[in-house]
Write an enzyme that holds these catalytic residues in place. Sequence first.
Site: not given
Length: 388
Positions: A223, A236
């Site tokens: 990501s 995250y």
Amino acid sequence: MELSTSPSIWAYGSVWLFFSLLVYFKFSHSDMVLTPALLVYFFLLVLFEWFCHLYLPILLGMVLLSSACFYVLSITSPRKLLPVAGKAVLITGCDSGFGKAAAQRLDELGFKVIATVLDLESPGGKDLRKNCSDRLTIIQMDLTKPEDIKRAQQITKEKTRENGLWALVNNAGYCAHFGDAELSLMSTYRGCMEVNFFGTLEITKALLPMLRSSKGRIVTVSSPAGEHSFPFLAAYGSSKAALSRVMDTFRHELMPWGVKVSVIQPGSYKTGAHDDKSHWERQHKKLLSNLPNELLQEYGEEYISETQNLFFEYGKTACTDFSPVIDSITDAILSENPKVKYYAGKQLWLLYFIGIYLPSSISDNFFKSLFLKGKIMPRALRKQKNTE
């Protein structure tokens, strides 16, 4: 004047001659097609050569122009793809999102697909069984359970005994909270690390002997949050940063074995539990019930609630077309020379350009415009402002 320019003309002329021969060779072997982009690149090369001729020493100019020519050849040539026949691939996190779409695409291409899901009876699992060929195998696997990983390893050995395992696609991921780093529970940090880093690392290590044997591929969905410090995504983003780093380390170490490692950096897409409002409401209640009272008073429940609502609003703009990500995964598996990183998503290049190359004063304001749109300040800050 003629004596000073003559060596330069011959030097740059030799670069152009060699470049022209390479272009002719590629055209004659049907490895390149004339496109508008190729013409634009050629024009830019002419301008670059003019700059080098005027301002740089001959040797340095030749090196830079040659590098630019080779770069243009590399990005304008179609990538050579390997045959699919007999190749097997394991994909994690196929209940929905990228994993499910990748399993369907690779099955259509003729791969023997081993798809792992959290729940065999999930809608995604049922849909894969219904719409894919009998080459596809579905395995129940929770990346936080070593026994599940070991079982998946054994099944994969059995299913790929004939031709071996060609590729592992690390897709499964977990995001439990969208909010301030200070407000994120330690269980949230650990939960993200358990799935996104430790679980993915464990399944990779479990399957590496098979991948080394086949000189195969490791493709990992990471990501941009792992490369940029996005507000509200500390848990995250930290887990994805660790994941990207370990995969890059694998890339270096596995080169002598012939295993190629790629990382996919997707843009904003609607995947997983993104639209599951009940899931996020449960996470929100869990957060409020576990926060220390002093911290809850400092920030205020109204601020925390608005942050979650902003997440839902931001999610409405996320893309539903997964094809850029699935195309990247497919290329990383089949390309003779896959990219180290794939940036899959519209305008993703702009995010990286601003985040990496522009001053922090500009990049901070850019990320603030994306994430920090709340109108409610933390309660303690509001009190400070009122007393000033």
